[in-house]
Design a protein around this motif. Structure first.
Motif, PDB file in Angstrom:
ATOM      1  N   ILE A  32       9.063 -30.020  30.066  1.00  0.00           N
ATOM      2  CA  ILE A  32       8.371 -29.901  28.781  1.00  0.00           C
ATOM      3  C   ILE A  32       6.949 -30.391  28.963  1.00  0.00           C
ATOM      4  O   ILE A  32       6.687 -31.369  29.678  1.00  0.00           O
ATOM      5  CB  ILE A  32       9.096 -30.680  27.661  1.00  0.00           C
ATOM      6  N   VAL A  33       6.035 -29.688  28.327  1.00  0.00           N
ATOM      7  CA  VAL A  33       4.618 -30.060  28.374  1.00  0.00           C
ATOM      8  C   VAL A  33       4.271 -30.712  27.040  1.00  0.00           C
ATOM      9  O   VAL A  33       4.428 -30.100  25.970  1.00  0.00           O
ATOM     10  CB  VAL A  33       3.726 -28.831  28.624  1.00  0.00           C
ATOM     11  N   ILE A  34       3.853 -31.996  27.108  1.00  0.00           N
ATOM     12  CA  ILE A  34       3.534 -32.758  25.903  1.00  0.00           C
ATOM     13  C   ILE A  34       2.104 -32.411  25.475  1.00  0.00           C
ATOM     14  O   ILE A  34       1.152 -32.578  26.257  1.00  0.00           O
ATOM     15  CB  ILE A  34       3.676 -34.267  26.137  1.00  0.00           C
ATOM     16  N   ARG A  35       1.949 -31.961  24.228  1.00  0.00           N
ATOM     17  CA  ARG A  35       0.637 -31.614  23.704  1.00  0.00           C
ATOM     18  C   ARG A  35       0.093 -32.669  22.740  1.00  0.00           C
ATOM     19  O   ARG A  35      -1.111 -32.833  22.606  1.00  0.00           O
ATOM     20  CB  ARG A  35       0.713 -30.274  22.951  1.00  0.00           C
ATOM     21  N   GLN A  36       1.012 -33.403  22.088  1.00  0.00           N
ATOM     22  CA  GLN A  36       0.583 -34.355  21.059  1.00  0.00           C
ATOM     23  C   GLN A  36       1.646 -35.446  20.926  1.00  0.00           C
ATOM     24  O   GLN A  36       2.837 -35.191  21.160  1.00  0.00           O
ATOM     25  CB  GLN A  36       0.388 -33.627  19.718  1.00  0.00           C
ATOM     26  N   VAL A  37       1.225 -36.662  20.561  1.00  0.00           N
ATOM     27  CA  VAL A  37       2.136 -37.796  20.385  1.00  0.00           C
ATOM     28  C   VAL A  37       1.880 -38.421  19.020  1.00  0.00           C
ATOM     29  O   VAL A  37       0.725 -38.516  18.575  1.00  0.00           O
ATOM     30  CB  VAL A  37       1.934 -38.854  21.501  1.00  0.00           C
TER      31      VAL A  37
ATOM     32  N   SER B 123      -6.050 -32.623  30.565  1.00  0.00           N
ATOM     33  CA  SER B 123      -6.844 -32.282  29.385  1.00  0.00           C
ATOM     34  C   SER B 123      -6.326 -32.947  28.114  1.00  0.00           C
ATOM     35  O   SER B 123      -7.090 -33.244  27.195  1.00  0.00           O
ATOM     36  CB  SER B 123      -6.869 -30.762  29.196  1.00  0.00           C
ATOM     37  N   ASP B 124      -5.021 -33.154  28.034  1.00  0.00           N
ATOM     38  CA  ASP B 124      -4.421 -33.821  26.874  1.00  0.00           C
ATOM     39  C   ASP B 124      -4.202 -35.317  27.098  1.00  0.00           C
ATOM     40  O   ASP B 124      -4.109 -36.086  26.130  1.00  0.00           O
ATOM     41  CB  ASP B 124      -3.078 -33.168  26.535  1.00  0.00           C
TER      42      ASP B 124
ATOM     43  N   GLY C  70      -5.079 -36.788  37.461  1.00  0.00           N
ATOM     44  CA  GLY C  70      -5.180 -37.230  36.070  1.00  0.00           C
ATOM     45  C   GLY C  70      -4.039 -36.809  35.184  1.00  0.00           C
ATOM     46  O   GLY C  70      -4.020 -37.121  33.986  1.00  0.00           O
ATOM     47  N   HIS C  71      -3.074 -36.054  35.734  1.00  0.00           N
ATOM     48  CA  HIS C  71      -1.891 -35.690  34.951  1.00  0.00           C
ATOM     49  C   HIS C  71      -0.918 -36.890  34.917  1.00  0.00           C
ATOM     50  O   HIS C  71      -0.970 -37.775  35.767  1.00  0.00           O
ATOM     51  CB  HIS C  71      -1.179 -34.481  35.565  1.00  0.00           C
TER      52      HIS C  71
END
Length: 411
Positions: free
Chosen positions: A110-115, A71-72, A45-46
């Motif tokens: 980089i880990v994307i947390r929000q768009v 999760s995000d 799911g990533h």
């Protein structure tokens, strides 16, 4: 001998852990912009992809590996979907990212947390406006629309994904019409990284086919799914196609650039097929109307001809009666003139007999027998006076018993 204490020694995982911790401490989350490339979801799911920056000519000037953990991922996907977007190839993102070092692979990412959905929409619209302005300035925006779509577009080239809902909807609608459409199908992906190249290749291929028009369809999707139809390459392929292009891309709100440069744009594949069916139906209706008009135009001279024929027939009948009456009068006149004519003939016959006797009495041989003669010159001319003969001329004298020649001594 007392040994020297060695310097602290770290394992690879310990060093990698320190690097990861240091990066998280030194580089707090920041907003970063870039274009999504090579997106590849994992079985867990990533979503893994590359976030790139492009310079002039679409050259990549910087690139970072990126990941959105499961999760995000679901939350971000829902947020983008609410504005008709999705994380696909070519989408420009403004994302809140945390610099991370992943020890198991030794990879910096980089880990994307929000768009920020509004940024992607704004960038997409900006690029659309710039491309449309460029096409309009060059005259390409109206080029395909200026081509003539035949009144009977029965030979059609279809460009879409084989076996898709768009493919079946379009063909089913044509088949239901009952008209003899002939469809040449050329497969192309309509989304994903191969879509742009395949669409351009398909449009170039169908441009050489002996068909009336090209139909480019797909079964809808998000704004991001339709991004390929906003690309420069696809827009140019549609605009410069030598055949009228009809698009039915399944959009409900806005037109893609491909729609804006096509000959005709409708909302769905079914609507594209209905457009062709309606055009053929209109041609059939027009043909029927022309047939009725032609029949009506033909009836007028036919009626006039029948009227003229009736008049001529009446006149001929009258002429026939007049001829019959004349024939009767001629017959009666003939019967009346018969006896008178016979009397006159007898009188004329008697006169002819008398004239015949007179002519026989005046015939030359009778005259010669009574002692007369006929004298002719050497040329056969009758000599009636002495002056008609010249001295020395040879003459011939004809009598009842024959003829003799002599010469004139003197006149």
């Amino acid at each position: 001998m007392i040994g020297v204490s060695p310097e602290p020694t770290l394992t690879v995982s310990e060093l990698a852990g320190q690097i990861a911790a240091l990066l998280e401490e030194v580089f707090p989350p920041v907003w970063v912009t870039g274009e999504v490339q090579r997106a590849r979801p994992s079985a867990r799911g990533h979503l893994y992809f590359e976030l790139v920056e492009k310079g002039q000519g679409d050259d990549v000037v910087a690139k970072l590996d990126a990941v959105i953990w499961r999760s995000d991922h679901e939350r971000i996907r829902r947020e983008l979907a609410a504005s008709g977007q999705s994380l696909v190839e070519g989408v420009e993102l403004r994302a809140l990212a945390q610099l991370s070092f992943y020890p198991p692979s030794g990879r910096l990412q980089i880990v994307i947390r929000q768009v920020d959905p509004s940024f992607s929409l704004g960038q997409l619209e900006r690029r659309r406006r710039e491309l449309l302005a460029e096409l309009t300035a060059s005259g390409l925006a109206e080029r395909n629309r200026g081509l003539a779509l035949p009144d009977l577009p029965l030979d059609v080239a279809l460009v879409t994904s084989e076996g898709s809902a768009a493919y079946h909807d379009f063909l089913h609608t044509l088949a239901e019409s009952g008209y003899g459409f002939r469809v040449v199908f050329v497969h192309s992906a309509v989304q994903g990284k191969e879509a742009e190249r395949q669409l351009v290749s398909a449009l170039e291929a169908v441009s050489r086919l002996p068909v009336d028009c090209v139909v480019l369809v797909r079964g809808g999707g998000s704004r991001s799914d339709l991004a390929v139809f906003d690309s420069r390459a696809v827009a140019l392929a549609v605009a410069t196609c030598p055949l009228p292009v009809i698009t039915g891309l399944g959009h409900e709100i806005d037109l893609a650039i491909a729609d804006r440069v096509a000959h005709t744009a409708v909302k769905t594949p079914t609507k594209a097929a209905e457009l062709l069916v309606a055009r053929v139906t209109q041609a059939e209706t027009t043909l029927d109307a022309l047939g009725r008009e032609l029949a009506q135009m033909a009836r007028v001279p036919l009626a006039e001809g029948r009227e003229t024929l009736s008049r001529l027939s009446s006149r001929l009948s009258l002429c026939g009666r007049r001829v019959t009456a004349a024939a009767l009068r001629v017959s009666a006149l003939g019967r009346a003139l018969g006896p008178a004519a016979r009397g006159r003939l007898r009188t004329a016959e008697a006169a002819l007999v008398g004239l015949e006797r007179l002519c026989r009495g005046l015939a030359p041989e009778r005259v010669l027998a009574r002692g007369f003669s006929i004298t002719r010159s050497a040329q056969g001319r009758v000599i009636r006076r002495s002056a008609d003969a010249a001295a020395g001329e040879r003459i011939t004298t004809e009598t009842a018993g024959g003829s003799f020649a002599s010469r004139v001594e003197a006149t």
